[in-house]
Design an enzyme around this catalytic site. Structure first.
Site, PDB file in Angstrom:
ATOM      1  N   GLY A   1     -17.157   8.335   1.042  1.00  0.00           N
ATOM      2  CA  GLY A   1     -16.197   7.278   0.712  1.00  0.00           C
ATOM      3  C   GLY A   1     -16.507   6.852  -0.892  1.00  0.00           C
TER       4      GLY A   1
ATOM      5  N   PHE B   1     -25.673   2.695  -9.296  1.00  0.00           N
ATOM      6  CA  PHE B   1     -25.223   3.168  -7.723  1.00  0.00           C
ATOM      7  C   PHE B   1     -25.452   4.734  -7.525  1.00  0.00           C
ATOM      8  CE2 PHE B   1     -21.399   4.800  -9.862  1.00  0.00           C
ATOM      9  CZ  PHE B   1     -21.526   3.811 -10.823  1.00  0.00           C
TER      10      PHE B   1
ATOM     11  N   GLY C   1      -8.436   8.921 -12.324  1.00  0.00           N
ATOM     12  CA  GLY C   1      -7.303   8.495 -13.219  1.00  0.00           C
ATOM     13  C   GLY C   1      -6.247   7.833 -12.512  1.00  0.00           C
ATOM     14  N   CYS C   2      -5.920   8.630 -11.398  1.00  0.00           N
ATOM     15  CA  CYS C   2      -4.845   7.954 -10.230  1.00  0.00           C
ATOM     16  C   CYS C   2      -5.354   6.463  -9.550  1.00  0.00           C
ATOM     17  CB  CYS C   2      -4.806   8.935  -9.021  1.00  0.00           C
ATOM     18  SG  CYS C   2      -4.377  10.624  -9.451  1.00  0.00           S
TER      19      CYS C   2
ATOM     20  N   GLY D   1      -5.116 -25.033  13.970  1.00  0.00           N
ATOM     21  CA  GLY D   1      -4.829 -23.877  14.891  1.00  0.00           C
ATOM     22  C   GLY D   1      -3.558 -22.847  14.672  1.00  0.00           C
TER      23      GLY D   1
ATOM     24  N   SER E   1       0.769  -1.197   0.003  1.00  0.00           N
ATOM     25  CA  SER E   1      -0.035   0.053  -0.113  1.00  0.00           C
ATOM     26  C   SER E   1       0.893   1.170   0.117  1.00  0.00           C
ATOM     27  CB  SER E   1      -0.988  -0.072   1.266  1.00  0.00           C
ATOM     28  OG  SER E   1      -1.834  -1.188   1.288  1.00  0.00           O
TER      29      SER E   1
ATOM     30  N   THR F   1     -10.845  10.185   0.407  1.00  0.00           N
ATOM     31  CA  THR F   1     -11.983  10.052   1.109  1.00  0.00           C
ATOM     32  C   THR F   1     -12.369  10.974   2.164  1.00  0.00           C
ATOM     33  OG1 THR F   1     -11.458   7.809   0.641  1.00  0.00           O
ATOM     34  CG2 THR F   1     -12.821   8.030   2.464  1.00  0.00           C
TER      35      THR F   1
ATOM     36  N   GLY G   1      -5.257  12.196  -0.404  1.00  0.00           N
ATOM     37  CA  GLY G   1      -6.438  12.682   0.403  1.00  0.00           C
ATOM     38  C   GLY G   1      -7.581  12.755  -0.430  1.00  0.00           C
TER      39      GLY G   1
ATOM     40  N   GLU H   1      -9.638   1.585  -2.418  1.00  0.00           N
ATOM     41  CA  GLU H   1      -9.721   1.868  -3.963  1.00  0.00           C
ATOM     42  C   GLU H   1     -11.063   1.613  -4.626  1.00  0.00           C
ATOM     43  OE1 GLU H   1      -6.638   2.991  -5.516  1.00  0.00           O
ATOM     44  OE2 GLU H   1      -5.293   2.886  -4.101  1.00  0.00           O
TER      45      GLU H   1
HETATM   46  C1  FAD Z   1      -6.684   0.945   5.613  1.00  0.00           C
HETATM   47  C2  FAD Z   1      -7.453   1.839   4.600  1.00  0.00           C
HETATM   48  C3  FAD Z   1      -6.638   2.705   3.811  1.00  0.00           C
HETATM   49  C4  FAD Z   1      -7.124   3.792   3.078  1.00  0.00           C
HETATM   50  N1  FAD Z   1      -6.474   4.411   2.372  1.00  0.00           N
HETATM   51  C5  FAD Z   1      -7.172   5.534   1.515  1.00  0.00           C
HETATM   52  C6  FAD Z   1      -6.241   6.490   1.132  1.00  0.00           C
HETATM   53  O1  FAD Z   1      -4.907   6.467   1.050  1.00  0.00           O
HETATM   54  N2  FAD Z   1      -6.703   7.566   0.665  1.00  0.00           N
HETATM   55  C7  FAD Z   1      -8.124   7.832   0.418  1.00  0.00           C
HETATM   56  O2  FAD Z   1      -8.428   8.729  -0.151  1.00  0.00           O
HETATM   57  N3  FAD Z   1      -8.839   6.701   0.871  1.00  0.00           N
HETATM   58  C8  FAD Z   1      -8.288   5.671   1.454  1.00  0.00           C
HETATM   59  N4  FAD Z   1      -9.111   4.515   2.159  1.00  0.00           N
HETATM   60  C9  FAD Z   1     -10.558   4.846   2.076  1.00  0.00           C
HETATM   61  C10 FAD Z   1     -11.283   3.823   1.266  1.00  0.00           C
HETATM   62  O3  FAD Z   1     -11.267   3.918  -0.009  1.00  0.00           O
HETATM   63  C11 FAD Z   1     -12.791   3.911   1.477  1.00  0.00           C
HETATM   64  O4  FAD Z   1     -12.899   3.375   2.909  1.00  0.00           O
HETATM   65  C12 FAD Z   1     -13.647   3.327   0.785  1.00  0.00           C
HETATM   66  O5  FAD Z   1     -13.696   3.822  -0.336  1.00  0.00           O
HETATM   67  C13 FAD Z   1     -15.130   2.955   1.092  1.00  0.00           C
HETATM   68  O6  FAD Z   1     -15.592   4.234   1.509  1.00  0.00           O
HETATM   69  P1  FAD Z   1     -16.289   4.160   2.980  1.00  0.00           P
HETATM   70  O7  FAD Z   1     -15.340   3.146   3.892  1.00  0.00           O
HETATM   71  O8  FAD Z   1     -16.576   5.390   3.151  1.00  0.00           O
HETATM   72  O9  FAD Z   1     -17.629   3.092   2.880  1.00  0.00           O
HETATM   73  P2  FAD Z   1     -18.981   3.586   2.382  1.00  0.00           P
HETATM   74  O10 FAD Z   1     -18.935   4.191   0.960  1.00  0.00           O
HETATM   75  O11 FAD Z   1     -19.638   4.177   3.441  1.00  0.00           O
HETATM   76  O12 FAD Z   1     -19.544   2.063   2.059  1.00  0.00           O
HETATM   77  C14 FAD Z   1     -20.105   1.127   2.906  1.00  0.00           C
HETATM   78  C15 FAD Z   1     -20.751   0.073   2.237  1.00  0.00           C
HETATM   79  O13 FAD Z   1     -21.833   0.495   1.378  1.00  0.00           O
HETATM   80  C16 FAD Z   1     -21.646   0.011   0.214  1.00  0.00           C
HETATM   81  N5  FAD Z   1     -22.093   1.027  -0.858  1.00  0.00           N
HETATM   82  C17 FAD Z   1     -21.958   2.511  -0.875  1.00  0.00           C
HETATM   83  N6  FAD Z   1     -22.632   2.935  -1.898  1.00  0.00           N
HETATM   84  C18 FAD Z   1     -23.241   1.790  -2.445  1.00  0.00           C
HETATM   85  C19 FAD Z   1     -24.179   1.988  -3.710  1.00  0.00           C
HETATM   86  N7  FAD Z   1     -24.417   2.998  -4.294  1.00  0.00           N
HETATM   87  N8  FAD Z   1     -24.650   0.800  -3.921  1.00  0.00           N
HETATM   88  C20 FAD Z   1     -24.390  -0.370  -3.280  1.00  0.00           C
HETATM   89  N9  FAD Z   1     -23.516  -0.428  -2.112  1.00  0.00           N
HETATM   90  C21 FAD Z   1     -22.865   0.818  -1.759  1.00  0.00           C
HETATM   91  C22 FAD Z   1     -20.202  -0.078   0.076  1.00  0.00           C
HETATM   92  O14 FAD Z   1     -19.864  -1.095  -1.049  1.00  0.00           O
HETATM   93  C23 FAD Z   1     -19.755  -0.624   1.296  1.00  0.00           C
HETATM   94  O15 FAD Z   1     -19.984  -2.206   1.276  1.00  0.00           O
HETATM   95  C24 FAD Z   1      -8.503   3.789   3.044  1.00  0.00           C
HETATM   96  C25 FAD Z   1      -9.350   2.523   3.626  1.00  0.00           C
HETATM   97  C26 FAD Z   1      -8.749   1.789   4.499  1.00  0.00           C
HETATM   98  C27 FAD Z   1      -9.701   0.914   5.336  1.00  0.00           C
END
Ligand code: FAD
Length: 392
Positions: free
Chosen positions: A144, A391, A245-246, A348, A98, A139, A137, A371
């Site tokens: 999300g 979605f 794109g990224c 185990g 990562s 999210t 940055g 991602e």
């Molecule tokens: C360890 C870790 C590192 C990360 N690193 C980065 C980073 O460096 N930079 C960055 O910007 N982000 C980062 N992220 C954030 C990551 O990209 C988000 O957690 C991810 O995009 C999901 O967003 P959320 O957690 O808000 O979940 P949510 O968007 O709240 O989703 C929750 C659930 O709802 C579902 N869902 C949401 N919308 C819909 C829809 N329209 N239809 C059906 N199902 C849906 C999703 O599939 C998921 O199962 C990181 C996350 C983690 C856990």
């Protein structure tokens, strides 16, 4: 932790599809992971510490900007080499991969593609050498899967921009020297800004108590009236397509990386099953265990071919975002399923840090979420084949 005895599975002779350069890059990364990552990674994960001592080695194997041209300090490699490096690093640990993915595809890539010549010269060589580390940055606490709803914003104050808002779940944030921050201007258009540590009002609190990606540092980015110099805006692309794109580039790397984690789980389980005896026989002699192992190698082989073909299309410039989504989704799900089955084969012992499987399994819970979640990537394929977004 057990000594690293990894032997890479290659059931369909994928090596025949690789060039000498691909194999050289892959083997160098593999050796480095065996030498530098395997001996220390379990302890780092248990302590929830990012092993900073790996930064120089990651730079040396070309993991920071593998496909960025050499004139900017990158390794100038093709997309297959990039994928193979990610595969090998994630064979060691998804958290270390990562860090490399973020640095390459989410920090160096936007500067290279969307930045000015001055920004490229100022940042890329230092990012490639690991002298400078970055984070991405996108999210936010309330946005999300729907990053377009972001509320982080900047206002034009004449000689600078004033940035406010917050980002959450940001890999590398606690130690990053710079952050690529996606924020809306006064017209609501998304732009990328390079925010530098030390700018007043910019803080990066660490996120604690993760059970996943414990060897990767995660944090928030908080902007409280941060004055960002105008020359830190990346001018060449704006709108949601710029961060997406990224993500295409990073997701492609994940499609390969997940294969590495799966290969490690399979290889460990196969060796264990041949050595461990119950009822007077190796457990590998029981049909149920053979079914698990046979299905694992089948799924790994399919994932390898998917990633390789996607790499060829990336080299040609023809791979679509939807094709990348399919590979990310398939390969991460494949890896998480294999980790779970492999853990069972170890009984185990599978839950201990003596073996890598439980760590991979927990790590992959993040990889299947970040991602773009597993569900969202499915809906992207759905949109691609029907033309109807499900979605929004
Ligand atoms: C360890 C870790 C590192 C990360 N690193 C980065 C980073 O460096 N930079 C960055 O910007 N982000 C980062 N992220 C954030 C990551 O990209 C988000 O957690 C991810 O995009 C999901 O967003 P959320 O957690 O808000 O979940 P949510 O968007 O709240 O989703 C929750 C659930 O709802 C579902 N869902 C949401 N919308 C819909 C829809 N329209 N239809 C059906 N199902 C849906 C999703 O599939 C998921 O199962 C990181 C996350 C983690 C856990």
């Amino acid at each position: 932790m057990k000594a690293d005895q990894f032997q890479a599975p290659d059931y369909y002779n994928l090596d025949d599809l690789l060039s000498d350069e691909h194999k050289m890059v892959r083997d160098a990364s593999r050796e480095w992971v065996k030498r530098e990552v395997s001996p220390i990674i379990e302890e780092a994960a248990q302590k929830a510490e990012f092993p900073k001592q790996l930064i120089n080695g990651l730079a040396e194997i070309g993991a920071f900007g593998p496909y960025i041209p050499e004139e900017y300090g990158g390794a100038g490699l093709d997309q297959i080499s990039y994928g193979l490096i990610m595969q090998e690093i994630e064979r060691g640990d998804s958290g270390v991969r990562s860090t490399a993915s973020v640095q390459s595809s989410l920090v160096m890539y936007p500067i290279y593609k969307y930045g000015t010549e001055d920004q490229k010269k100022k940042f890329l060589p230092k990012l490639a050498s690991g002298e400078m580390m970055g984070c991405f940055g996108l999210t936010e606490p309330d946005h999300g899967s729907n990053p377009g709803g972001m509320t982080t914003n900047f206002k034009d104050k004449g000689d600078h921009y004033l940035l406010n808002g917050a980002k959450m779940w940001i890999s590398n944030a606690p130690f990053a020297d710079i952050a690529i921050v996606w924020a809306k201007n006064e017209e609501g258009r998304i732009h990328g800004l390079i925010v530098e540590r030390g700018m007043e009002g910019f803080t990066t609190p660490e996120t604690h108590n993760k059970w996943s990606l414990r060897a990767s540092a995660t944090g928030e980015l908080v902007f409280n009236n941060v004055k960002v110099p105008k020359e830190n805006l990346m001018p060449e692309k704006s709108g949601l397509g710029a961060p997406l794109g990224c993500l295409d580039s990073a997701r492609y790397g994940i499609a390969w990386g997940a294969i590495g984690a799966a290969m490690d789980c399979y290889d460990t389980a196969l060796r264990y099953a041949k050595e461990r005896e119950q009822f007077g026989k190796p457990i590998a002699s029981f049909q149920l265990q053979q079914k698990k192992l046979a299905e694992m190698i089948t799924e790994i082989t399919k994932a390898q071919l998917l990633a390789w073909r996607l790499g060829v299309m990336r080299n040609e410039g023809t791979a679509t975002s939807a094709q990348i989504s399919m590979a990310k989704r398939n390969n991460v799900a494949m890896a998480i399923n294999i980790a779970r089955e492999a853990r069972q084969i170890l009984g185990g012992m599978g839950i201990t840090g003596e073996y890598s499987i439980m760590r991979h399994s927990m790590n992959l819970e993040s990889v299947i979420t970040y991602e773009g979640t597993h569900d969202i990537h499915l809906l992207i394929t759905g949109l691609d084949i029907t033309g109807i977004p499900a979605f929004q």
